[in-house]
Design a protein around this motif. Structure first.
Motif, PDB file in Angstrom:
ATOM      1  N   PHE A  79       0.870  -1.139   0.116  1.00  0.00           N
ATOM      2  CA  PHE A  79       0.384   0.240   0.040  1.00  0.00           C
ATOM      3  C   PHE A  79       0.601   1.627  -0.102  1.00  0.00           C
ATOM      4  N   GLU A  80       1.070   1.917  -1.485  1.00  0.00           N
ATOM      5  CA  GLU A  80       2.282   2.717  -1.270  1.00  0.00           C
ATOM      6  C   GLU A  80       1.124   4.454  -1.872  1.00  0.00           C
ATOM      7  N   PRO A  81       1.088   5.179  -0.603  1.00  0.00           N
ATOM      8  CA  PRO A  81       0.558   6.340  -0.795  1.00  0.00           C
ATOM      9  C   PRO A  81       0.868   7.339  -1.875  1.00  0.00           C
ATOM     10  N   HIS A  82       0.238   7.689  -3.025  1.00  0.00           N
ATOM     11  CA  HIS A  82       1.234   8.830  -4.189  1.00  0.00           C
ATOM     12  C   HIS A  82       1.780   9.916  -2.843  1.00  0.00           C
ATOM     13  N   PRO A  83       2.899  10.079  -3.807  1.00  0.00           N
ATOM     14  CA  PRO A  83       3.554  11.215  -3.717  1.00  0.00           C
ATOM     15  C   PRO A  83       3.374  11.952  -3.254  1.00  0.00           C
ATOM     16  N   VAL A  84       2.155  12.588  -3.983  1.00  0.00           N
ATOM     17  CA  VAL A  84       1.661  14.344  -3.705  1.00  0.00           C
ATOM     18  C   VAL A  84       0.555  14.489  -2.803  1.00  0.00           C
ATOM     19  N   SER A  85      -0.497  13.896  -3.059  1.00  0.00           N
ATOM     20  CA  SER A  85      -1.730  13.428  -2.904  1.00  0.00           C
ATOM     21  C   SER A  85      -1.263  12.514  -1.525  1.00  0.00           C
ATOM     22  N   GLY A  86      -0.511  11.873  -1.591  1.00  0.00           N
ATOM     23  CA  GLY A  86      -1.178  10.576   0.098  1.00  0.00           C
ATOM     24  C   GLY A  86      -1.443   9.646  -0.068  1.00  0.00           C
ATOM     25  N   GLU A  87      -2.487   9.924  -1.213  1.00  0.00           N
ATOM     26  CA  GLU A  87      -4.098   8.571  -1.251  1.00  0.00           C
ATOM     27  C   GLU A  87      -3.855   7.677  -1.950  1.00  0.00           C
ATOM     28  N   ILE A  88      -4.193   6.590  -1.735  1.00  0.00           N
ATOM     29  CA  ILE A  88      -3.772   5.610  -2.303  1.00  0.00           C
ATOM     30  C   ILE A  88      -4.335   5.623  -3.517  1.00  0.00           C
TER      31      ILE A  88
END
Length: 166
Positions: A79-88
């Motif tokens: 489960f890696e969050p998006h680097p900009v939005s922080g959302e999965i």
């Protein structure tokens, strides 16, 4: 009066649910952010049954045999969050299908391309946040079931035919 039921929005439903799943391995209780995303019966199941379990994740699946597989699938998922939005990021949706069980019960399943589980949503009315889709179950792997319809109307028509046949 005909109720307007809109199709579920995967981008609105899934990222918050996916973000909560890995916490099952760190905490014996589900995160408070998950509970409003669950159907009332699933929310109650988690709140009542949590004392007798060491991992709440298996309670998201109603089939006890599949619950262990779900736990393994989530444990083996990154489960890696998006680097900009922080959302999965949820990735692509292979299909969204519907099943009406009776006049009041409409379900939706989403076959996800990048995830090894299938969320089943339930159309719920009269909740704190109004009418909407809430998670009813999380199944391991993709589902193969021809009784689901491509549209809400198709699901309603199929249910009418099934009820008449019974």
């Amino acid at each position: 009066m005909v109720e307007l039921i809109h199709p579920p929005d995967p981008q609105g439903l899934l990222p918050s649910i996916l973000a909560c799943l890995p916490t099952a391995f760190a905490s014996p209780r589900p995160p408070p952010a998950l509970l409003p995303l669950l159907s009332p019966i699933l929310r109650q199941r988690l709140q009542v049954s949590i004392e007798s379990r060491d991992n709440w994740l298996e309670l998201l699946c109603w089939d006890q045999d599949k619950a262990g597989t779900l736990r393994e699938n989530v444990a083996n998922t990154t489960f890696e969050p998006h680097p900009v939005s922080g959302e999965i990021e949820i990735g692509g949706i292979q299909s969204t299908t519907y099943k009406r069980l009776d006049e009041e019960t409409l379900q939706c399943q989403m076959q996800l391309e990048e995830w090894d589980f299938t969320p089943i949503f339930l159309w719920c009315t009269g909740g704190d946040n109004g009418d909407g889709w809430l998670l009813a179950e999380l199944l391991p792997g993709p589902m193969k079931d021809d009784s689901w319809s491509q549209t809400i109307t198709g699901a309603s028509d199929s249910a009418k035919e099934r009820i008449m046949a019974e």
